[in-house]
Design an enzyme around this catalytic site. Sequence first.
Site, PDB file in Angstrom:
ATOM      1  N   CYS A 178      16.842  -5.946 -11.485  1.00  0.00           N
ATOM      2  CA  CYS A 178      17.413  -6.735 -10.388  1.00  0.00           C
ATOM      3  C   CYS A 178      17.719  -8.146 -10.881  1.00  0.00           C
ATOM      4  O   CYS A 178      18.680  -8.341 -11.610  1.00  0.00           O
ATOM      5  CB  CYS A 178      16.473  -6.701  -9.188  1.00  0.00           C
ATOM      6  SG  CYS A 178      17.350  -6.989  -7.646  1.00  0.00           S
ATOM      7  N   GLY A 238      16.392  -9.577 -13.218  1.00  0.00           N
ATOM      8  CA  GLY A 238      16.365  -9.457 -14.681  1.00  0.00           C
ATOM      9  C   GLY A 238      17.691  -8.995 -15.255  1.00  0.00           C
ATOM     10  O   GLY A 238      18.056  -9.345 -16.385  1.00  0.00           O
ATOM     11  N   GLU A 264      11.006   0.958 -10.456  1.00  0.00           N
ATOM     12  CA  GLU A 264       9.535   0.975 -10.421  1.00  0.00           C
ATOM     13  C   GLU A 264       8.972   1.631  -9.162  1.00  0.00           C
ATOM     14  O   GLU A 264       7.863   2.147  -9.165  1.00  0.00           O
ATOM     15  CB  GLU A 264       8.971  -0.445 -10.565  1.00  0.00           C
ATOM     16  CG  GLU A 264       9.205  -1.415  -9.405  1.00  0.00           C
ATOM     17  CD  GLU A 264      10.512  -2.196  -9.511  1.00  0.00           C
ATOM     18  OE1 GLU A 264      11.449  -1.699 -10.175  1.00  0.00           O
ATOM     19  OE2 GLU A 264      10.612  -3.288  -8.911  1.00  0.00           O
ATOM     20  N   HIS A 288      15.674  -1.028  -8.374  1.00  0.00           N
ATOM     21  CA  HIS A 288      14.243  -1.122  -8.715  1.00  0.00           C
ATOM     22  C   HIS A 288      13.655   0.257  -9.023  1.00  0.00           C
ATOM     23  O   HIS A 288      13.077   0.879  -8.128  1.00  0.00           O
ATOM     24  CB  HIS A 288      13.478  -1.736  -7.546  1.00  0.00           C
ATOM     25  CG  HIS A 288      13.760  -3.181  -7.330  1.00  0.00           C
ATOM     26  ND1 HIS A 288      13.049  -4.171  -7.953  1.00  0.00           N
ATOM     27  CD2 HIS A 288      14.687  -3.807  -6.575  1.00  0.00           C
ATOM     28  CE1 HIS A 288      13.519  -5.357  -7.591  1.00  0.00           C
ATOM     29  NE2 HIS A 288      14.515  -5.154  -6.748  1.00  0.00           N
ATOM     30  N   GLY A 336      13.172 -11.250  -8.472  1.00  0.00           N
ATOM     31  CA  GLY A 336      12.689 -12.535  -7.988  1.00  0.00           C
ATOM     32  C   GLY A 336      13.767 -13.265  -7.217  1.00  0.00           C
ATOM     33  O   GLY A 336      14.937 -12.882  -7.262  1.00  0.00           O
ATOM     34  N   ASP A 379       0.812  -1.214   0.000  1.00  0.00           N
ATOM     35  CA  ASP A 379       0.000   0.000   0.000  1.00  0.00           C
ATOM     36  C   ASP A 379       0.846   1.266   0.000  1.00  0.00           C
ATOM     37  O   ASP A 379       0.424   2.310  -0.483  1.00  0.00           O
ATOM     38  CB  ASP A 379      -0.942   0.026   1.200  1.00  0.00           C
ATOM     39  CG  ASP A 379      -2.325  -0.486   0.815  1.00  0.00           C
ATOM     40  OD1 ASP A 379      -2.816  -0.060  -0.248  1.00  0.00           O
ATOM     41  OD2 ASP A 379      -2.879  -1.307   1.544  1.00  0.00           O
TER      42      ASP A 379
HETATM   43  N1  GLN Z   1      17.569 -13.059  -6.066  1.00  0.00           N
HETATM   44  C1  GLN Z   1      18.398 -11.997  -6.502  1.00  0.00           C
HETATM   45  C2  GLN Z   1      19.279 -11.466  -5.383  1.00  0.00           C
HETATM   46  O1  GLN Z   1      19.026 -11.696  -4.231  1.00  0.00           O
HETATM   47  C3  GLN Z   1      17.588 -10.863  -7.108  1.00  0.00           C
HETATM   48  C4  GLN Z   1      16.706 -10.199  -6.126  1.00  0.00           C
HETATM   49  C5  GLN Z   1      15.676  -9.311  -6.778  1.00  0.00           C
HETATM   50  O2  GLN Z   1      15.433  -9.432  -7.972  1.00  0.00           O
HETATM   51  N2  GLN Z   1      15.029  -8.429  -6.023  1.00  0.00           N
HETATM   52  O3  GLN Z   1      20.242 -10.802  -5.653  1.00  0.00           O
END
Ligand code: GLN
Length: 548
Positions: free
Chosen positions: A394, A396, A522, A520, A367, A71
């Site tokens: 990240c 990606g 975003e 990030h 991820g 939120d």
């Molecule tokens: N798993 C990866 C890391 O820990 C990327 C983390 C993410 O994409 N927020 O570095």
Amino acid sequence: MNKYIFVSGGVCSSLGKGVAASSLGALLEGRGLNVRMIKCDPYINVDAGTMSPYQHGEVYVTDDGGETDLDLGNYARFTSGPLTRANSITTGQVYESVIRKEREGRYLGRCVQVIPHITDEIKSRILAVSKADADTDVVIVEIGGTVGDIESIPFLEAARQLIHEMGRANALSVHLTLIPEVGEGELKTKPTQHSVKSMQEQGIQPDVLICRAPVPLDEATRRKIALFTNVANEAVFTSYNVDTTIYEVPLIFFNQKLDQVVLKRLGVESRHANLKPWYSMMERFQARSGTVRIGIVGKYMDLHDSYKSVFEALFHAGLESRVAVELVKIDSSRLEDAEDADTVLGANAVEGASKEDGVDGILVPGGFGQRGINGMVKAAAWARTHKIPYFGICLGMQIMVIDWARNILGWEDADSTEFNQDTKHPVVSLLEDQVDVKNYGGTMRLGKWDSVAEPDSRFFEAYKEKTVSERHRHRYEFANTFRDEMAGSGLRLTGFTADKSLVEAVEWPDHPWGVGVQFHPEFKSKPTAAAPLFRDFIAAVKKVKEHK
Ligand code: GLN
């Protein structure tokens, strides 16, 4: 001026309380007030950092490294006040600190209870946000959950006490309810009446009602609701369904004079309303023509909220390019099983699409964990070789690095040590000081860091600034031992931490737009100003599509 607005919800969840609270915040900012937003979450987790994105949606990261409820992302998109970990209050945090004080003997032998000790802790956390900045005019406190839930009682009780202590001229209650439609367009007010009764049982008389309804409520219905709930006629508003965008909600409330009623109640003299950024955002929305199709290749695809800020940022970027962004959510395990990436990403990949219509761009978001990784690498390789714009965030970006090592440098076993500890080519790996970390809560590179963009890069082109501050949330990094070989073979390293010790961005050479960033972007994107890299990604996608 220190005014407080408590936003609660009744009848059922998912009524858009966050959007309503944020929209009110946007309107008050439009009136020149300094607004701070707080979310109270009744769950016992200390923060959202350890919650599964499958169940709870994304973790919203603040500048100071708070891993907070999603939120707060709404607040960031609608309002502009600073958000830190202090703006997210959970039952877990409150109990943790009360229990710590109890263990330290700070309650001097007294029996420690929900009232007053837990409620005092909640109150002091709310007050701390308004005191943190002398300029704060209004604090909007959103109370998670639905009135009647066991978990939210201490928060509502804290709100009741604060309203009582500050007086009604300084604190008010905004309550959100649902007006369901039964049969042929018959709107039912009974659930709202019950919901307000539940609030009254908690000792709070709502001052303002926002009714979620399929259509704007007519005068007679509003009067009926007002009569049964002790709320003034003029203070009953409708949040009706819109087929445009949730970002129109501030203007919908403005047209109903929500901000005027709230300001009058709080005794704030009326000021000129400047909602120009919102009107021009809607103009950009209306001016969109055509669609670009973005394949999001990730892990947590079943729940839309898992990548909430990424999806919103893509929408914002579409506004800047005056184009609709269609999201094609692709579970990366599907790509792993597919014989050929083309069947998932290329022609005929999208149901009902014509033969030549594959995805126009690919985004691989953040991820954790191994599942689906090779599918993401396939997607990156596909975008690289087909000259399809690619944006890696990240994880990606780490995927771009793995693809490059495997497919350009020919190191077949190249990997991140997150997925393969024994690889001879750990191109993404842990920093020394992270190797022994066993505790999963808040132990990553978290929060804002400065990155320095290399001149003549997409990264620099996007921000038009050398040093940019963006937020991180990851444990693994581009492995410096491979810097020379990566750069020597053509992968562009275009962003670094200020001391050059860590790689923050990589780009593909000879490609329309292939950019990966370790941070990030975003989290800072707004409908009124898209995050620069998202803006440029969608602009590139549009351009490539037009020249197809
Ligand atoms: N798993 C990866 C890391 O820990 C990327 C983390 C993410 O994409 N927020 O570095």
